[in-house]
Design a protein around this motif. Sequence first.
Motif, PDB file in Angstrom:
ATOM      1  N   VAL A  28       0.821  -1.061  -0.120  1.00  0.00           N
ATOM      2  CA  VAL A  28      -0.115  -0.034  -0.224  1.00  0.00           C
ATOM      3  C   VAL A  28       0.836   1.185  -0.051  1.00  0.00           C
ATOM      4  N   ILE A  34       0.512   9.777  -1.978  1.00  0.00           N
ATOM      5  CA  ILE A  34      -0.927  10.020  -2.399  1.00  0.00           C
ATOM      6  C   ILE A  34      -0.884  11.682  -2.312  1.00  0.00           C
ATOM      7  N   ASN A  65      -8.487   4.529  -7.939  1.00  0.00           N
ATOM      8  CA  ASN A  65      -9.446   3.375  -7.359  1.00  0.00           C
ATOM      9  C   ASN A  65      -9.076   2.737  -6.141  1.00  0.00           C
ATOM     10  N   SER A  66      -7.974   2.932  -5.523  1.00  0.00           N
ATOM     11  CA  SER A  66      -7.501   2.541  -4.331  1.00  0.00           C
ATOM     12  C   SER A  66      -6.803   1.052  -4.458  1.00  0.00           C
ATOM     13  N   LYS A 145     -13.568   1.771  -6.735  1.00  0.00           N
ATOM     14  CA  LYS A 145     -13.216   2.600  -5.305  1.00  0.00           C
ATOM     15  C   LYS A 145     -14.432   2.491  -4.376  1.00  0.00           C
ATOM     16  N   ARG A 155      -9.515  -4.941  -0.913  1.00  0.00           N
ATOM     17  CA  ARG A 155      -8.302  -4.482  -1.378  1.00  0.00           C
ATOM     18  C   ARG A 155      -7.308  -5.395  -1.126  1.00  0.00           C
TER      19      ARG A 155
END
Length: 335
Positions: A28, A34, A65-66, A145, A155
């Motif tokens: 991540v 970000i 879209n994470s 997302k 995720r």
Amino acid sequence: RIQRRNIQYRRDIDFFAPKLIAIFESLVPADEEIAKQKQLINSLNKLISREWPHARLHLYGSCANSFGVSNSDIDVCLSIDEKELGKAEILLKLADILEAGNLQNVQALTRARVPIVKMMDPETGLSCDICINNLLAVVNTKLLKDYAMIDPRLRQLAFIVKHWAKSRRVNETYQGTLSSYAYVIMCIHFLQNRRPAILPCLQAMEATYVVRVDNIDCAFFDDVDKLHAFGARNRESISRLLWAFFHYWAYQHDYTADVVSIRTGTLISKHSKDWTRRIGNDRHLICIEDPFETSHDLGRVVDKFTIKILREEFERAANILQYDPNPTVTLFEPY
Ligand code: ATP
Ligand code: MG
């Protein structure tokens, strides 16, 4: 549905969940990354609005879209209502604007399947691709997302599957394997079909978000804060889900008859879509329906050679998760 092969989970399967979660967390991106992406979009927006006051930039793809790992390129879409210029001319003009704004390695690829301008921002070190008016990609980015916010296991699963696909070199559309986008759709479909279900089908619910893009009505339920407990009745661990995902694609999916459809939340038949034979370059050997462009099979890039490679990789992954003493290492060994 008849399951062609049902194996019992290995007894210690849940033991591997913390290791998989640690791998997920290592993939991540950090908050600073970000923030850098936002900073770049802001400065690009300023640059572009001087020339085109009504144009706007949207982030799409994995940075929005994470499902993006750290250090991926960022995908940007310029939405512009420009009657005088064709796409190629807009791209060339955009390239000039970016070059004048001190962005580096600016290249307009006007003949690509999706024409883009590529560039690198020396201030943040980020590379980015800008396409024109590809608003369906912006909408499918939002759908993905929104799904990600319903249950954290989506995720986790998708990051691990993408990491596996990149390590095993089966995430290369120009080589006949599947896009990251296709893998995320496969994960959503899989979680919609657990019992109890871990994800709902947002496009089958009352629509709270409706847009029309390129003559396609896109409508789905997007008030996902109301769904945060949706998957709670299902307690399966991430390692169990990963095991089941690969077993499904290795031994249970019916490649001759079925199409994965997150639009409906179920499998639909190839027959109903007329995807039973090769038409042009679309071979339909593994069928994954795009949620909005429903005539679009995300598996179309797969050919008779690469379908074998893919299925062998699904089997390898399933068998490692079943038998390997150290599955969280062996699974990702480079091809
Ligand atoms: P990666 O981390 O590998 O860059 P990504 O999420 O950016 O992953 P890509 O496969 O590069 O995935 O696709 C970028 C975006 O482009 C997707 O999120 C999707 O919005 C859109 N897209 C990609 N492939 C298709 C396709 N075949 N049909 C429709 N939209 C697509
Ligand atoms: Mg991308």
